[in-house]
Design an enzyme around this catalytic site. Structure first.
Site, PDB file in Angstrom:
ATOM      1  N   TYR A   1     -55.666  41.900  24.285  1.00  0.00           N
ATOM      2  CA  TYR A   1     -55.188  40.574  23.884  1.00  0.00           C
ATOM      3  C   TYR A   1     -56.323  39.552  23.959  1.00  0.00           C
ATOM      4  O   TYR A   1     -56.526  38.761  23.022  1.00  0.00           O
ATOM      5  CB  TYR A   1     -54.036  40.148  24.780  1.00  0.00           C
ATOM      6  CG  TYR A   1     -53.537  38.751  24.493  1.00  0.00           C
ATOM      7  CD1 TYR A   1     -52.717  38.496  23.400  1.00  0.00           C
ATOM      8  CD2 TYR A   1     -53.893  37.675  25.313  1.00  0.00           C
ATOM      9  CE1 TYR A   1     -52.256  37.216  23.123  1.00  0.00           C
ATOM     10  CE2 TYR A   1     -53.441  36.399  25.048  1.00  0.00           C
ATOM     11  CZ  TYR A   1     -52.622  36.167  23.959  1.00  0.00           C
ATOM     12  OH  TYR A   1     -52.181  34.886  23.680  1.00  0.00           O
TER      13      TYR A   1
ATOM     14  N   ARG B   1     -34.983  38.568   9.895  1.00  0.00           N
ATOM     15  CA  ARG B   1     -35.466  37.359  10.566  1.00  0.00           C
ATOM     16  C   ARG B   1     -35.479  36.172   9.600  1.00  0.00           C
ATOM     17  O   ARG B   1     -35.208  35.031  10.003  1.00  0.00           O
ATOM     18  CB  ARG B   1     -36.855  37.601  11.148  1.00  0.00           C
ATOM     19  CG  ARG B   1     -36.839  38.559  12.328  1.00  0.00           C
ATOM     20  CD  ARG B   1     -38.230  38.768  12.903  1.00  0.00           C
ATOM     21  NE  ARG B   1     -38.728  37.600  13.598  1.00  0.00           N
ATOM     22  CZ  ARG B   1     -38.493  37.310  14.873  1.00  0.00           C
ATOM     23  NH1 ARG B   1     -37.737  38.122  15.603  1.00  0.00           N
ATOM     24  NH2 ARG B   1     -38.999  36.245  15.431  1.00  0.00           N
TER      25      ARG B   1
ATOM     26  N   ASP C   1     -44.460  42.317   7.471  1.00  0.00           N
ATOM     27  CA  ASP C   1     -44.837  42.680   8.830  1.00  0.00           C
ATOM     28  C   ASP C   1     -46.354  42.716   8.934  1.00  0.00           C
ATOM     29  O   ASP C   1     -47.014  43.531   8.275  1.00  0.00           O
ATOM     30  CB  ASP C   1     -44.248  44.054   9.159  1.00  0.00           C
ATOM     31  CG  ASP C   1     -44.401  44.426  10.622  1.00  0.00           C
ATOM     32  OD1 ASP C   1     -45.267  43.850  11.300  1.00  0.00           O
ATOM     33  OD2 ASP C   1     -43.658  45.320  11.083  1.00  0.00           O
TER      34      ASP C   1
ATOM     35  N   VAL D   1     -46.943  28.415  26.886  1.00  0.00           N
ATOM     36  CA  VAL D   1     -45.816  27.663  26.353  1.00  0.00           C
ATOM     37  C   VAL D   1     -44.506  28.412  26.593  1.00  0.00           C
ATOM     38  O   VAL D   1     -44.461  29.646  26.556  1.00  0.00           O
ATOM     39  CB  VAL D   1     -46.007  27.415  24.838  1.00  0.00           C
ATOM     40  CG1 VAL D   1     -44.908  26.496  24.306  1.00  0.00           C
ATOM     41  CG2 VAL D   1     -47.379  26.793  24.576  1.00  0.00           C
TER      42      VAL D   1
ATOM     43  N   ASN E   1     -50.532  31.385  13.080  1.00  0.00           N
ATOM     44  CA  ASN E   1     -49.824  31.251  14.345  1.00  0.00           C
ATOM     45  C   ASN E   1     -49.357  32.593  14.905  1.00  0.00           C
ATOM     46  O   ASN E   1     -49.304  32.776  16.118  1.00  0.00           O
ATOM     47  CB  ASN E   1     -48.611  30.331  14.136  1.00  0.00           C
ATOM     48  CG  ASN E   1     -47.600  30.414  15.249  1.00  0.00           C
ATOM     49  OD1 ASN E   1     -47.740  29.769  16.293  1.00  0.00           O
ATOM     50  ND2 ASN E   1     -46.562  31.224  15.055  1.00  0.00           N
TER      51      ASN E   1
ATOM     52  N   LYS F   1     -57.995  37.315  20.792  1.00  0.00           N
ATOM     53  CA  LYS F   1     -58.029  35.859  20.757  1.00  0.00           C
ATOM     54  C   LYS F   1     -59.458  35.322  20.711  1.00  0.00           C
ATOM     55  O   LYS F   1     -59.701  34.219  20.196  1.00  0.00           O
ATOM     56  CB  LYS F   1     -57.254  35.296  21.953  1.00  0.00           C
ATOM     57  CG  LYS F   1     -55.750  35.548  21.848  1.00  0.00           C
ATOM     58  CD  LYS F   1     -55.190  35.011  20.534  1.00  0.00           C
ATOM     59  CE  LYS F   1     -53.724  35.247  20.357  1.00  0.00           C
ATOM     60  NZ  LYS F   1     -53.211  34.698  19.070  1.00  0.00           N
TER      61      LYS F   1
ATOM     62  N   THR G   1     -41.941  29.975  25.348  1.00  0.00           N
ATOM     63  CA  THR G   1     -41.430  30.687  24.188  1.00  0.00           C
ATOM     64  C   THR G   1     -40.951  32.061  24.650  1.00  0.00           C
ATOM     65  O   THR G   1     -41.040  32.396  25.836  1.00  0.00           O
ATOM     66  CB  THR G   1     -42.540  30.870  23.138  1.00  0.00           C
ATOM     67  OG1 THR G   1     -43.584  31.668  23.713  1.00  0.00           O
ATOM     68  CG2 THR G   1     -43.112  29.525  22.705  1.00  0.00           C
TER      69      THR G   1
END
Length: 257
Positions: free
Chosen positions: A152, A37, A55, A183, A81, A156, A185
């Site tokens: 999840y 990546r 990772d 968003v 992020n 958050k 993405t």
């Protein structure tokens, strides 16, 4: 000009924030999950101040990322992020943790503890964090039946509570949480209503702006506006209990301010 480290910055919101900050004349240190990546960043790489590789599901890699960043030098700001959305199963990291917890909660905690303290910390959350209350009884999903959406939401909530807890502990560091919205993405999908520019704008602004509105700490933001997060996130007892548990799970303690 500032130097900013952004996790998960080879694509999506992280890459968009990096591009915005570089275009403003700031220096950005990128993070890639793997060497492949990192190699895929292409022509943007020479415009940046460096790239670190690791990772975030692995505690050993998180430590390596911190070492790589510290070798570059002290950051002015860090944007946490990187994150994952729903996982079909709990999974297991090399340390045996649930993957969602490891990437979304444990990794930003570890990096916060192990990277030299910057002037500003920004943690990406989600409006879905409001469905994450009550997580401390089984933080690592070892007893409950797996629920990917709940996991999840909890992760958050954790980063909002962490941002607020650090704002209390480290008064010289500006620590805030951001909901970028849904968003467009890879994670959000092509049907998401928020474009990349809007999605990255608040965290990039908080990382570098000298406007009085940005020079605050312990706030939750959505599209350049302050909002109220879930009640648990603002509770000092919850913040302290979460930080204590994260320290036990990772074996890493936060430094003194």
């Amino acid at each position: 000009m500032a130097i900013i480290f952004i996790t998960g910055s080879t694509d999506g919101l992280g890459r968009a924030a990096a591009q915005s900050l570089v275009d403003q004349g700031h220096r950005v240190v990128l993070h890639a999950r793997s060497a492949d990546r990192a190699a895929g960043i292409g022509a943007f790489a020479p415009r940046c101040a460096g790239i670190v590789v690791g990772d975030l599901r692995s505690a050993a890699d998180a430590r390596s990322i911190a070492d790589q960043v510290n070798a570059i030098g002290r950051m002015d700001a860090i944007i946490h992020n990187a994150g994952v959305y729903t996982r079909p199963s709990r999974g297991a990291t090399p340390e045996g943790h649930a993957e969602t917890l490891a990437i979304n909660t444990l990794a930003p905690y570890m990096l916060t503890a192990l990277i030299e303290l910057p002037d500003r910390l920004v943690y990406l959350s989600s409006g879905l964090h409001r469905g994450g209350e009550g997580s401390l009884d089984d933080l690592d999903w070892t007893e409950r039946a797996w629920d990917s959406a709940k996991a999840y939401a909890e992760s958050k909530l954790h980063v909002v509570a962490l941002a607020f807890g650090l704002a209390r502990r480290w008064p010289k560091v500006l620590s805030n949480a951001v909901d970028p919205g849904w968003v467009r993405t890879k994670m959000g999908g092509s049907g998401a209503p928020v474009d990349l520019h809007t999605g990255q704008q608040t965290q990039a602004w908080l990382a570098v702006s000298e406007e009085p509105a940005a020079l605050v700490s312990g706030r939750y933001w959505h599209h350049l506006r302050r909002e109220e997060p879930a009640g648990e996130a603002t509770d000092p007892d919850f913040q302290d209990a979460l930080i204590e548990r994260l320290g036990r799970l990772t074996g890493v303690l936060l430094p003194q301010a």
